[in-house]
Design an enzyme around this catalytic site. Structure first.
Site, PDB file in Angstrom:
ATOM      1  N   HIS A 216      42.414   0.142 -30.653  1.00 38.28           N
ATOM      2  CA  HIS A 216      41.882  -1.121 -31.174  1.00 38.28           C
ATOM      3  C   HIS A 216      41.460  -2.099 -30.088  1.00 38.28           C
ATOM      4  O   HIS A 216      40.966  -3.176 -30.404  1.00 38.28           O
ATOM      5  CB  HIS A 216      42.909  -1.798 -32.088  1.00 38.28           C
ATOM      6  CG  HIS A 216      44.060  -2.390 -31.327  1.00 38.28           C
ATOM      7  ND1 HIS A 216      45.089  -1.635 -30.846  1.00 38.28           N
ATOM      8  CD2 HIS A 216      44.315  -3.662 -30.949  1.00 38.28           C
ATOM      9  CE1 HIS A 216      45.946  -2.413 -30.205  1.00 38.28           C
ATOM     10  NE2 HIS A 216      45.500  -3.653 -30.254  1.00 38.28           N
TER      11      HIS A 216
HETATM   12  C1  UD1 Z   1      45.222  -8.581 -32.037  1.00 39.14           C
HETATM   13  C2  UD1 Z   1      45.705  -9.013 -30.637  1.00 39.14           C
HETATM   14  C3  UD1 Z   1      46.057  -7.782 -29.829  1.00 39.14           C
HETATM   15  C4  UD1 Z   1      47.044  -6.898 -30.574  1.00 39.14           C
HETATM   16  C5  UD1 Z   1      46.482  -6.555 -31.944  1.00 39.14           C
HETATM   17  C6  UD1 Z   1      47.440  -5.718 -32.737  1.00 39.14           C
HETATM   18  C7  UD1 Z   1      44.705 -11.058 -29.689  1.00 39.14           C
HETATM   19  C8  UD1 Z   1      43.737 -11.573 -28.714  1.00 39.14           C
HETATM   20  N1  UD1 Z   1      44.640  -9.725 -29.920  1.00 39.14           N
HETATM   21  O1  UD1 Z   1      44.041  -7.847 -31.866  1.00 39.14           O
HETATM   22  O2  UD1 Z   1      46.640  -8.183 -28.604  1.00 39.14           O
HETATM   23  O3  UD1 Z   1      47.276  -5.727 -29.823  1.00 39.14           O
HETATM   24  O4  UD1 Z   1      46.221  -7.782 -32.660  1.00 39.14           O
HETATM   25  O5  UD1 Z   1      46.866  -5.263 -33.940  1.00 39.14           O
HETATM   26  O6  UD1 Z   1      45.485 -11.808 -30.227  1.00 39.14           O
HETATM   27  N2  UD1 Z   1      41.176  -8.077 -39.168  1.00 39.14           N
HETATM   28  C9  UD1 Z   1      41.391  -7.740 -40.483  1.00 39.14           C
HETATM   29  N3  UD1 Z   1      42.625  -7.998 -41.034  1.00 39.14           N
HETATM   30  C10 UD1 Z   1      43.608  -8.582 -40.332  1.00 39.14           C
HETATM   31  C11 UD1 Z   1      43.377  -8.941 -38.985  1.00 39.14           C
HETATM   32  C12 UD1 Z   1      42.168  -8.667 -38.434  1.00 39.14           C
HETATM   33  O7  UD1 Z   1      40.522  -7.199 -41.152  1.00 39.14           O
HETATM   34  O8  UD1 Z   1      44.702  -8.801 -40.874  1.00 39.14           O
HETATM   35  C13 UD1 Z   1      39.871  -7.766 -38.552  1.00 39.14           C
HETATM   36  C14 UD1 Z   1      38.944  -8.941 -38.518  1.00 39.14           C
HETATM   37  O9  UD1 Z   1      37.663  -8.482 -38.673  1.00 39.14           O
HETATM   38  C15 UD1 Z   1      39.117  -9.480 -37.122  1.00 39.14           C
HETATM   39  C16 UD1 Z   1      39.390  -8.222 -36.319  1.00 39.14           C
HETATM   40  O10 UD1 Z   1      40.100  -7.365 -37.203  1.00 39.14           O
HETATM   41  O11 UD1 Z   1      38.012 -10.190 -36.686  1.00 39.14           O
HETATM   42  C17 UD1 Z   1      40.202  -8.456 -35.088  1.00 39.14           C
HETATM   43  O12 UD1 Z   1      41.401  -9.160 -35.393  1.00 39.14           O
HETATM   44  P1  UD1 Z   1      42.101 -10.121 -34.300  1.00 39.14           P
HETATM   45  O13 UD1 Z   1      43.383 -10.645 -34.828  1.00 39.14           O
HETATM   46  O14 UD1 Z   1      41.097 -11.100 -33.807  1.00 39.14           O
HETATM   47  O15 UD1 Z   1      42.385  -9.160 -33.105  1.00 39.14           O
HETATM   48  P2  UD1 Z   1      43.008  -7.698 -33.068  1.00 39.14           P
HETATM   49  O16 UD1 Z   1      41.942  -6.767 -32.617  1.00 39.14           O
HETATM   50  O17 UD1 Z   1      43.733  -7.381 -34.338  1.00 39.14           O
END
Ligand code: UD1
Length: 385
Positions: A216
């Site tokens: 991821h």
């Molecule tokens: C985040 C953390 C990362 C961690 C990871 C674990 C930061 C900078 N990154 O990354 O360190 O290893 O979580 O999973 O804080 N999304 C969903 N549902 C959710 C959450 C996210 O669909 O519940 C999708 C959204 O499109 C979002 C994307 O995933 O834009 C990324 O989510 P985000 O929380 O920004 O970062 P992660 O890649 O999950």
């Protein structure tokens, strides 16, 4: 920091912040242990960085985490949007709640956002999993780690490299404690339940050997060329051993819905117990996650980390982790080496299931608490939002 205020004989309100998936596994054993302490009243805040059943709700139920006292529901956004939104909402909450200290865990945007707000309100900040460094500032988490550590008052460290990094950066030794790894406490607490999961039956996995993939990191999945290299390497490995791949939402967005991926089976994201069950029964894990490098080390499962660096060097120096890089050739080279010369590892010091105990001892010592709660404090209602 000796507590000399008139409130000394009341338990200290500790605001414990979680936001994203890996935070839940670290906070669950700590909250459970804090609830036994007469020195502290924990208040659980969920920023809502991760949301929905798959990314959040399932973890609360698997880990038997109490429902958050406050849910800020920030959701997704760019780094600036998400961090700023968390700061705006948590500032209000901290002003209303006036915690004696704030505990943040790990390295996600929720961690740095809440540490920044607390430190500007002059509320002491405790950082759990402090001091880890990948020395790669293109990783958003590395920026979060550096900033959070720089403004934290008490730094609780999982492995010796964390201690060394903080001392080199000029943090006084009096503010650093090597307490071990809460994620491994969580694993010890839940492994038996996880092994009773029916996930193997649901996926139709029998006696055969299999591997598990997680990916991821933005550096791996956001660039189509890079992602393609990884998929090609994983496809080649899957011809020798079937691979199961629970797909993170960020990664799902990068996958071609019409693509074919050899013997890689794509899955929806899994909850904690199902994933732990598969990990414990797998023969190989391929990942770019930080926490999974630690969990495979604790379980003794071979792990190929699909990155060029790690902020968790003890998993390589002592555990079962191998840095496989991010090119098809380096990954396949690492896989062949592992297949021909399977290594073994040992578990780093203090990854023994007692980290929560040491965290609470460090908190009691640092804040000079250890006192009986007043009736008034116990009676004060907690607001649920
Ligand atoms: C985040 C953390 C990362 C961690 C990871 C674990 C930061 C900078 N990154 O990354 O360190 O290893 O979580 O999973 O804080 N999304 C969903 N549902 C959710 C959450 C996210 O669909 O519940 C999708 C959204 O499109 C979002 C994307 O995933 O834009 C990324 O989510 P985000 O929380 O920004 O970062 P992660 O890649 O999950």
């Amino acid at each position: 920091m000796k507590n000399t205020s008139p409130d000394f004989h009341r338990p200290m309100k500790l605001m414990c912040v979680v936001g994203a998936r890996p935070n839940f596994m670290k906070m669950a054993p700590l909250i459970a242990r804090l609830r036994l302490s007469r020195a502290f009243t924990p208040v659980l805040v969920h920023t809502g960085q991760h949301y929905g059943r798959e990314m959040s709700g399932q973890f609360f139920s698997d880990l038997q985490l109490p429902a958050p006292d406050f849910h800020l529901a920030v959701g997704s956004g760019s780094h600036a949007q998400q961090t700023a939104e968390i700061m705006l909402r948590v500032e209000q909450l901290m002003i209303e709640q006036r915690p004696g200290a704030v505990i943040v865990v790990g390295d996600v945007n929720s961690t740095v956002a809440c540490a920044l707000v607390a430190s500007k309100l002059q509320i002491p900040v405790v950082h759990v999993e402090a001091g880890l460094r990948s020395f790669d500032r293109s990783m958003p988490e590395e920026i979060n780690r550096i900033v959070t550590d720089a403004i934290s008052d008490l730094l609780l460290v999982t492995e010796e490299s964390g201690q060394r990094n903080l001392l080199r950066e000029g943090v006084p030794a009096t503010r650093i404690r090597l307490v071990g790894n809460l994620m491994i406490d969580c694993l010890h607490l839940h492994l038996d339940r996880a092994l009773r999961s029916d996930v193997m039956d649901r996926l139709g996995i029998g006696e055969e050997k299999f591997g598990l993939i997680t990916l991821h990191r933005p550096a791996n999945v956001d660039s189509p060329d890079q992602f393609q290299q990884l998929l090609e390497a994983l496809g080649t490995i899957s011809e020798e051993i079937p691979l199961y791949f629970p797909v993170h939402p960020r990664t799902r967005a990068a996958l071609d819905p019409a693509g074919s991926y050899a013997r890689i089976r794509l899955l929806e994201p899994l909850g904690y117990l199902d994933f732990l069950c598969l990990m414990a029964k797998s023969s190989l894990v391929l990942t770019d996650s930080g926490g999974i490098q630690e969990e495979t080390t604790a379980l003794g499962i071979p792990c190929l980390t699909l990155r060029d660096n790690t902020e968790r060097p003890s998993t390589i120096e002592q555990g079962t982790n191998i840095l496989a890089g991010t090119n098809k050739s380096t990954i396949l080279h690492a896989w062949r080496e592992l297949r021909e010369r399977p290594g073994s590892g040992r578990v780093p010091p203090y990854w023994d299931g007692n980290a929560a105990e040491r965290c609470v001892a460090a908190l009691e010592e640092y804040f000079g608490t250890g006192c009986l709660p007043s009736a008034e404090e116990r009676a004060s209602p907690t607001t649920f939002t």
